[in-house]
Motif scaffolding. Structure first.
Motif, short mmCIF file in Angstrom:
data_model
loop_
_atom_site.label_atom_id
_atom_site.label_comp_id
_atom_site.label_asym_id
_atom_site.label_seq_id
_atom_site.Cartn_x
_atom_site.Cartn_y
_atom_site.Cartn_z
N ALA A 297 0.81 -1.21 0.00
CA ALA A 297 0.00 0.00 0.00
C ALA A 297 0.83 1.24 0.00
O ALA A 297 1.75 1.54 0.45
N LEU B 99 -7.22 13.20 0.54
CA LEU B 99 -8.03 11.98 0.59
C LEU B 99 -9.28 12.12 -0.26
O LEU B 99 -9.84 11.14 -0.72
N ASN B 152 -7.14 4.66 -3.47
CA ASN B 152 -7.24 4.05 -2.15
C ASN B 152 -6.00 3.23 -1.78
O ASN B 152 -5.83 2.86 -0.63
N SER B 155 -1.31 6.32 0.58
CA SER B 155 -1.50 7.00 1.86
C SER B 155 -1.77 8.49 1.60
O SER B 155 -1.62 8.97 0.49
N GLY B 156 -2.15 9.21 2.66
CA GLY B 156 -2.46 10.63 2.52
C GLY B 156 -1.33 11.43 1.91
O GLY B 156 -1.52 12.20 0.96
N ARG B 159 -0.92 10.56 -1.68
CA ARG B 159 -1.98 11.13 -2.51
C ARG B 159 -1.73 12.61 -2.76
O ARG B 159 -2.03 13.12 -3.83
N ASP B 185 0.01 14.63 8.11
CA ASP B 185 0.80 14.44 9.33
C ASP B 185 1.94 15.44 9.36
O ASP B 185 2.52 15.76 8.32
#
Lengths: 297, 321
Positions: A297, B99, B152, B155-156, B159, B185
């Motif tokens: 991922a 997101l 999806n 990760s943020g 993206r 973050d």
């Protein structure tokens, strides 16, 4: 599967308790011997659970029992009537989707135009008008006054037009309202704003980005509606004397024909279960979020 | 010539009780390769300034005055199809929340390819190759594989890197980054800011960086404009505004940044809240909260003027005090 077993039991109980086949077969002038012989011959002297097991076994082999009224195997009877219903449901669904989706998109994009308002008001009428009423209105206008289209039967190419339109009207307006509501929601999404900021054309934004996201929830309804059309087309079929399953059901209720009713019930349940399965699989195909992530991922 | 020049921009929202002025006479310029930070509290009008520049004001908002020039050409009154050709091609945009900025049902490659092909004469194959190159450029590992992944799977922070690639892939002259790090973050914020800055430097792309985070501004921006209640109250080089702010609001804002070298017991805060758009006080909009307000501030509105290293809109030190 459990769903089908439960429905199967209800269906069986229905055929067991509704109408006494012995009475139907022998009529009033029966003797006690004839009666007992027939009961044994039909196997009705065995306990109910044995007979249920027997029934399930038969159904699994395509044997739904014998119609009391027609004295034909129920399976054959269903096969005679099924094509007409499928034809009608297929045409009606195709019509509902082909007209309902674009109308929904249009009314969502051009919210305040005159045409949108006409569609929205029209859809209210479509949703609230009872099917038989609409059917009779259509017959009055197109068959009686104008004489363009046949009002009953299934003989000519034009025969399905009126019943299909009648059946499609409710679904169409529902689909339209649903597509519109979903679309309005999605047009407010951040990724639509971002798509605009990237300079994509309105066409690409509306029909590719927004519509695809709209279809995920709309699809469920459309599919379940198709089940509904097949299962509950009896009003329309009655109004237009369309020789489909709905008519068969109405006739079998009138003659207390248990095996036909239970087979119809089973068929309907099977249809809904199948449709649900197909919809779940379609979700997988359209929405990547439901797929398991492959490779990190 | 500056890439972007905004002159006396006025943005209004008509409502039942009249008209609310969300942006009131804002002017600034950005040169090629320069990063201009636009700071202020929520509701100061900084995001609306950005939205007005790309022509995406939320309805019923409208540009009620002033001019916006991109490379010397007025773009504030262009018809929709011409504005669309500018968006993405000459002005790129980055939004706050990575997101939700990407369409979940399309692969990142599809989204990059459609953006490039909307603006540049590329075949599908060429666009795909460029998409992979862009993913590599913004620091996505194994780009030739990830190009076919859906958002999806990212990760943020990843993206937001994709969103940066999307904003830059048609090689715009100006990028408007609206709170690009706010949703990320803290550990990733610095990376994203550094990436944005490097890409802009290499290509001579100007950046309008809209944020309320003074830390991000201090690290990234060449110049800063501080907005309050729809107006710029101080503008100047980042160093000058941070080290010696002259407007009391800018001063209060700077004093609220924690510092590593100067230990402080308590950070200062500005008392009160920014006025609502329909209740902006007469005179200087900041005077009810200003520790040094005097009579003139309540009646007469100060304009921006040179005060040493910055330009500031304040009556302090202008004759009377």
């Amino acid at each position: 599967m459990p769903v089908l077993l439960v429905v199967g039991f209800i269906a069986f109980a229905l055929s067991d308790f509704v109408g006494d086949p012995v009475l139907l077969y022998l009529g009033q002038d029966q003797t006690q011997e004839q009666r007992e012989a027939l009961i044994r011959q039909l196997g009705r002297d065995r306990p109910i659970f044995v007979r249920y097991a027997d029934y399930v076994w038969g159904v699994l082999h395509g044997d739904f029992g014998i119609s009391y009224a027609a004295r034909e195997p129920v399976g054959q009877l269903l096969m005679q009537y099924l094509p007409a219903t499928l034809e009608l449901a297929g045409i009606a669904s195709a019509l509902a989707v082909a007209v309902g989706v674009p109308m929904g998109v249009y009314t969502a994009i051009h919210r305040n135009t005159l045409l949108s308002r006409v569609f929205m008001i029209g859809s209210l009428i479509g949703v609230s008008l009872p099917t038989f009423m609409l059917g009779m209105l259509l017959i009055l206008v197109f068959s009686v006054w104008l004489g363009w289209l046949p009002s009953f039967g299934r003989e000519t190419v034009l025969s399905p037009v009126l019943p299909a339109v009648t059946l499609a009207m409710f679904q169409m307006t529902m689909i339209m309202r649903l597509v519109r509501a979903e679309m309005l929601e999605i047009l407010r999404a951040e990724y639509i704003r971002f798509a605009r900021a990237r300079g994509l054309s309105d066409r690409a934004i509306h029909f590719s980005h927004a519509l695809k996201n709209t279809l995920v929830p709309v699809m469920t309804i459309i599919a379940l509606q198709f089940g509904g059309i097949v299962a509950f087309s009896l009003v329309t079929e009655t109004v237009f004397e369309w020789p489909g399953l709905g008519r068969l059901l109405v006739k079998s209720v009138a003659s207390a024909d248990g095996p036909v009713m239970s087979a119809y019930l089973l068929l309907t349940a099977l249809l809904f279960v199948t449709i649900n399965l197909v919809v779940d699989l379609l979700y997988f195909a359209i929405d990547p979020r439901l797929r398991l992530p492959r490779g990190g991922a | 010539m500056p890439v972007l020049s905004v002159r006396d921009l006025v943005v209004e929202f008509p409502n039942r009780r009249g008209v609310a002025r969300a942006v009131d006479g804002v002017s600034f310029e950005i040169d090629p390769g320069e990063v201009l930070g636009l700071v202020g509290e929520s509701g100061a009008g900084k995001s609306l300034t950005g939205a007005a520049i790309v022509g995406l004001l939320p309805p019923p908002g409208r540009i009620a005055g002033g001019a916006i020039l991109l490379d010397g050409e007025r773009i504030d009154a262009l018809p929709p199809h011409r504005m669309r050709a500018i968006r993405g091609r000459r002005i790129g945009m980055i939004f706050q929340d990575p997101l939700t900025a990407l369409n979940p049902l399309f692969t990142v490659g599809q989204q990059l390819i459609e953006t490039m092909r909307a603006h540049l004469p590329l075949s599908h194959r060429q666009a795909r190759e460029r998409a992979i190159a862009w993913l590599a450029e913004v620091g996505i590992a194994a780009p030739s594989m990830r190009v076919d992944a859906y958002p999806n799977a990212f990760s943020g922070g990843m993206r937001q890197r994709v969103a940066i690639a999307l904003a830059l892939c048609a090689e715009p002259r100006l990028v408007i980054a609206d709170e690009p790090t706010t949703a990320l973050d803290v550990s990733i914020q610095a990376q994203i800011v550094a990436l944005l800055r490097r890409l802009a430097r290499e290509r001579g792309t100007a950046i309008l960086l809209i944020t309320h985070d003074m830390g991000v501004i201090a690290e990234t921006a060449d110049r800063v404009a501080v907005m309050y209640a729809g107006r710029i109250v101080e503008i100047g080089s980042t160093r000058a505004v941070i080290d010696s702010p002259s407007h009391p609001y800018a001063d209060g804002l700077m004093a609220s940044i924690p510092s590593l070298d100067r230990p402080v017991d308590r950070l200062r805060q500005i008392d009160g809240a920014m006025p609502r758009l329909d209740a902006i006080p007469a005179g200087c909009a900041f005077h009810p909260r200003c520790p040094s307000a005097f009579d003139r501030c309540r009646v007469e509105r100060p304009e921006l003027r040179d005060v040493g290293p910055t330009r500031s809109a304040c009556w302090l030190g202008q004759g009377h005090g």
